[in-house]
Design an enzyme around this catalytic site. Structure first.
Site, PDB file in Angstrom:
ATOM      1  N   ARG A 185      77.078  35.356  58.389  1.00  0.00           N
ATOM      2  CA  ARG A 185      76.250  35.159  57.189  1.00  0.00           C
ATOM      3  C   ARG A 185      75.377  36.374  56.875  1.00  0.00           C
ATOM      4  O   ARG A 185      74.391  36.261  56.154  1.00  0.00           O
ATOM      5  CB  ARG A 185      75.376  33.898  57.308  1.00  0.00           C
ATOM      6  CG  ARG A 185      76.183  32.600  57.377  1.00  0.00           C
ATOM      7  CD  ARG A 185      75.277  31.382  57.179  1.00  0.00           C
ATOM      8  NE  ARG A 185      76.045  30.161  57.185  1.00  0.00           N
ATOM      9  CZ  ARG A 185      76.253  29.408  58.256  1.00  0.00           C
ATOM     10  NH1 ARG A 185      75.732  29.775  59.421  1.00  0.00           N
ATOM     11  NH2 ARG A 185      76.962  28.295  58.185  1.00  0.00           N
ATOM     12  N   LYS A 194      76.753  45.873  45.004  1.00  0.00           N
ATOM     13  CA  LYS A 194      77.987  45.167  44.673  1.00  0.00           C
ATOM     14  C   LYS A 194      79.023  45.450  45.754  1.00  0.00           C
ATOM     15  O   LYS A 194      79.388  46.607  45.987  1.00  0.00           O
ATOM     16  CB  LYS A 194      78.526  45.616  43.315  1.00  0.00           C
ATOM     17  CG  LYS A 194      77.915  44.938  42.121  1.00  0.00           C
ATOM     18  CD  LYS A 194      78.691  45.325  40.865  1.00  0.00           C
ATOM     19  CE  LYS A 194      78.206  44.589  39.646  1.00  0.00           C
ATOM     20  NZ  LYS A 194      79.003  44.929  38.447  1.00  0.00           N
ATOM     21  N   GLU A 250      82.095  58.566  36.653  1.00  0.00           N
ATOM     22  CA  GLU A 250      80.991  57.608  36.689  1.00  0.00           C
ATOM     23  C   GLU A 250      79.670  58.278  36.312  1.00  0.00           C
ATOM     24  O   GLU A 250      78.788  57.649  35.727  1.00  0.00           O
ATOM     25  CB  GLU A 250      80.891  56.957  38.066  1.00  0.00           C
ATOM     26  CG  GLU A 250      82.026  55.995  38.400  1.00  0.00           C
ATOM     27  CD  GLU A 250      81.931  54.664  37.660  1.00  0.00           C
ATOM     28  OE1 GLU A 250      80.954  54.454  36.909  1.00  0.00           O
ATOM     29  OE2 GLU A 250      82.832  53.822  37.837  1.00  0.00           O
ATOM     30  N   LYS A 282      71.309  54.607  37.896  1.00  0.00           N
ATOM     31  CA  LYS A 282      71.676  53.320  38.493  1.00  0.00           C
ATOM     32  C   LYS A 282      70.470  52.651  39.142  1.00  0.00           C
ATOM     33  O   LYS A 282      70.304  51.432  39.045  1.00  0.00           O
ATOM     34  CB  LYS A 282      72.801  53.501  39.509  1.00  0.00           C
ATOM     35  CG  LYS A 282      73.360  52.161  39.976  1.00  0.00           C
ATOM     36  CD  LYS A 282      74.733  52.278  40.568  1.00  0.00           C
ATOM     37  CE  LYS A 282      75.309  50.897  40.859  1.00  0.00           C
ATOM     38  NZ  LYS A 282      76.655  50.963  41.457  1.00  0.00           N
ATOM     39  N   GLU A 297      72.897  41.474  37.537  1.00  0.00           N
ATOM     40  CA  GLU A 297      73.708  41.669  36.334  1.00  0.00           C
ATOM     41  C   GLU A 297      73.596  40.489  35.359  1.00  0.00           C
ATOM     42  O   GLU A 297      74.585  39.954  34.865  1.00  0.00           O
ATOM     43  CB  GLU A 297      75.181  41.909  36.700  1.00  0.00           C
ATOM     44  CG  GLU A 297      75.974  42.602  35.613  1.00  0.00           C
ATOM     45  CD  GLU A 297      77.376  42.999  36.056  1.00  0.00           C
ATOM     46  OE1 GLU A 297      78.337  42.392  35.572  1.00  0.00           O
ATOM     47  OE2 GLU A 297      77.498  43.927  36.874  1.00  0.00           O
ATOM     48  N   ARG A 304      72.068  45.361  33.454  1.00  0.00           N
ATOM     49  CA  ARG A 304      73.007  45.990  34.391  1.00  0.00           C
ATOM     50  C   ARG A 304      74.439  45.983  33.859  1.00  0.00           C
ATOM     51  O   ARG A 304      75.271  46.780  34.304  1.00  0.00           O
ATOM     52  CB  ARG A 304      72.937  45.307  35.764  1.00  0.00           C
ATOM     53  CG  ARG A 304      73.801  46.001  36.816  1.00  0.00           C
ATOM     54  CD  ARG A 304      73.549  45.514  38.222  1.00  0.00           C
ATOM     55  NE  ARG A 304      74.440  46.202  39.159  1.00  0.00           N
ATOM     56  CZ  ARG A 304      74.330  46.118  40.484  1.00  0.00           C
ATOM     57  NH1 ARG A 304      73.364  45.392  41.044  1.00  0.00           N
ATOM     58  NH2 ARG A 304      75.180  46.772  41.255  1.00  0.00           N
ATOM     59  N   ASN A 331      78.987  48.672  33.242  1.00  0.00           N
ATOM     60  CA  ASN A 331      80.414  48.340  33.142  1.00  0.00           C
ATOM     61  C   ASN A 331      81.103  49.072  31.988  1.00  0.00           C
ATOM     62  O   ASN A 331      82.265  48.787  31.686  1.00  0.00           O
ATOM     63  CB  ASN A 331      80.593  46.824  32.956  1.00  0.00           C
ATOM     64  CG  ASN A 331      80.094  46.038  34.150  1.00  0.00           C
ATOM     65  OD1 ASN A 331      80.243  46.452  35.300  1.00  0.00           O
ATOM     66  ND2 ASN A 331      79.474  44.889  33.889  1.00  0.00           N
ATOM     67  N   HIS A 362      84.843  49.779  31.877  1.00  0.00           N
ATOM     68  CA  HIS A 362      85.487  49.079  32.983  1.00  0.00           C
ATOM     69  C   HIS A 362      86.351  47.897  32.548  1.00  0.00           C
ATOM     70  O   HIS A 362      87.315  47.566  33.240  1.00  0.00           O
ATOM     71  CB  HIS A 362      84.431  48.599  33.987  1.00  0.00           C
ATOM     72  CG  HIS A 362      83.859  49.702  34.825  1.00  0.00           C
ATOM     73  ND1 HIS A 362      83.184  50.770  34.274  1.00  0.00           N
ATOM     74  CD2 HIS A 362      83.861  49.909  36.169  1.00  0.00           C
ATOM     75  CE1 HIS A 362      82.791  51.575  35.255  1.00  0.00           C
ATOM     76  NE2 HIS A 362      83.197  51.089  36.390  1.00  0.00           N
ATOM     77  N   HIS A 397      89.589  48.739  34.221  1.00  0.00           N
ATOM     78  CA  HIS A 397      90.072  47.971  35.372  1.00  0.00           C
ATOM     79  C   HIS A 397      91.451  47.384  35.101  1.00  0.00           C
ATOM     80  O   HIS A 397      92.303  47.325  35.994  1.00  0.00           O
ATOM     81  CB  HIS A 397      89.103  46.830  35.697  1.00  0.00           C
ATOM     82  CG  HIS A 397      88.024  47.216  36.657  1.00  0.00           C
ATOM     83  ND1 HIS A 397      86.953  46.395  36.945  1.00  0.00           N
ATOM     84  CD2 HIS A 397      87.850  48.324  37.413  1.00  0.00           C
ATOM     85  CE1 HIS A 397      86.164  46.988  37.818  1.00  0.00           C
ATOM     86  NE2 HIS A 397      86.692  48.157  38.118  1.00  0.00           N
ATOM     87  N   HIS A 414      90.424  55.033  39.902  1.00  0.00           N
ATOM     88  CA  HIS A 414      89.438  54.209  39.200  1.00  0.00           C
ATOM     89  C   HIS A 414      88.751  54.981  38.073  1.00  0.00           C
ATOM     90  O   HIS A 414      88.703  54.525  36.921  1.00  0.00           O
ATOM     91  CB  HIS A 414      88.398  53.704  40.203  1.00  0.00           C
ATOM     92  CG  HIS A 414      87.230  53.020  39.572  1.00  0.00           C
ATOM     93  ND1 HIS A 414      87.311  51.750  39.051  1.00  0.00           N
ATOM     94  CD2 HIS A 414      85.953  53.437  39.355  1.00  0.00           C
ATOM     95  CE1 HIS A 414      86.134  51.393  38.549  1.00  0.00           C
ATOM     96  NE2 HIS A 414      85.298  52.401  38.723  1.00  0.00           N
TER      97      HIS A 414
END
Length: 333
Positions: free
Chosen positions: A113, A135, A177, A213, A223, A227, A231, A234, A238, A251
């Site tokens: 956990r 993330k 990025e 960031k 997000e 935030r 993206n 993306h 993606h 990417h």
């Protein structure tokens, strides 16, 4: 240089310094069991440099591929941690690029956990973007990052010297990025790409990108609103990446293609020469119907709606909810 990420329930430092890889034990506790997760592209001496600072450490090396971010590798790492009796007091170090960081962080978030993990990014992509913000995720088949969590590292160590061994294509892939960060939030950062020699300003580019960031994530960790601007590019990017089986194009290269769908023509005229400078492909052929099928699996979708990120003015992004049919029409052009 140093940045501090200050979130509601977590705070951690980001150190940026040439040669810091050999001095990490001066900043964090390595006198416990350490699992160093790395990949086959990362020079072996990076891992041994880390090991030399640890009391008890193990190296788990994955194949350098987006396909390593999968359930079977995740399971095997967890079994390895259990085999060596790792406890909640022990630590995982992610030594590598975005794949290593995402996978390691997700293991750390799940094992018992949650145990500590430290990011040591060794690519432009991971130093600029994926090493901070929390993330973490793995892929399911060809769908990127569909299984994941928000889980913050305890510290991040950016050693610019590790970029010396990075192939040029990977180098520019990650810098997309940073270019994205300039487009959505920092016009001066964009100006560096447009008007200067990128290599001469690399450290400033990485630092300014991390500042973007940091500012965004501190305002919106999970997000829920702001935030989402990170993206940019993306949603379609993606999908293109998945269409090519997560292997043919990297990417950042796919994000670069995805950004072109959500900017004005005037901005595109400024952007395309930068793509040429970064040796990014601008004319990639793909089946748009099949790409659209991947978009429908986008984890950011809410019912039939996806919040798209659009840039009408350099340095400022807007969030525009669109239904899938609208995105389909944009994709088809």
């Amino acid at each position: 240089m140093k940045l501090n990420i200050n979130l509601k329930n977590a705070q951690y430092p980001v150190y940026l310094e040439r040669g810091i890889l050999s001095k990490i034990s001066q900043y964090v506790n390595l006198q416990r069991k350490i699992m160093i997760i790395t990949d086959t592209n990362v020079p072996k001496n990076y891992a041994t440099t880390l090991q030399s600072q640890c009391k008890e450490s193990y190296i788990y090396r994955i194949q350098a591929s987006e396909h390593s971010k999968c359930l079977s590798v995740f399971e095997d790492i967890c079994r390895t941690l259990l085999k060596y009796h790792f406890s909640r007091n022990d630590c995982i170090i992610a030594l590598g690029g975005g794949v290593v960081g995402d996978l390691s962080g997700f293991v750390a978030s799940s094992y018992m956990r949650g145990i500590d993990f430290i990011q040591v990014p060794t690519t432009t992509l991971s130093q600029i973007d994926s090493s901070i913000g929390g993330k973490v995720a793995i892929n399911l088949d060809d769908t990127k990052n569909i299984i994941g969590a928000f889980y913050q590292p305890k510290a991040v160590f950016v050693d610019f010297d590790t970029l010396k061994t990075l192939p040029r294509r990977h180098y520019y892939n990650g810098l997309v990025e940073a270019l994205k960060a300039g487009l959505i939030y920092d016009k001066k950062l964009f100006d560096i790409f447009e008007n200067t020699n990128i290599d001469d300003h690399l450290e400033e580019i990485i630092y300014r990108s991390l500042c973007v960031k940091k500012d965004v994530v501190e305002k919106d960790e999970k997000e829920m609103g702001l935030r989402k601007i990170l993206n940019f590019g993306h949603t379609i990017g993606h999908a293109i990446e998945s269409y090519f089986d997560l292997t043919t194009y990297y990417h950042g290269e796919c994000v670069a293609l995805g950004m072109l769908y959500f900017i004005d023509e005037d901005i595109k005229k400024q952007l395309l020469p930068i793509y040429e400078k970064m040796h990014l492909s601008q004319n990639v052929s793909y089946n748009k119907e099949k790409v659209f099928q991947y978009i429908k699996n986008d984890k950011k979708a809410s019912g039939n709606l996806i919040t798209t990120v659009q840039v009408k003015q350099i340095g400022k992004a807007s969030l525009v909810p669109m239904d899938l049919q609208q995105i389909y029409q944009i994709l088809k052009g």
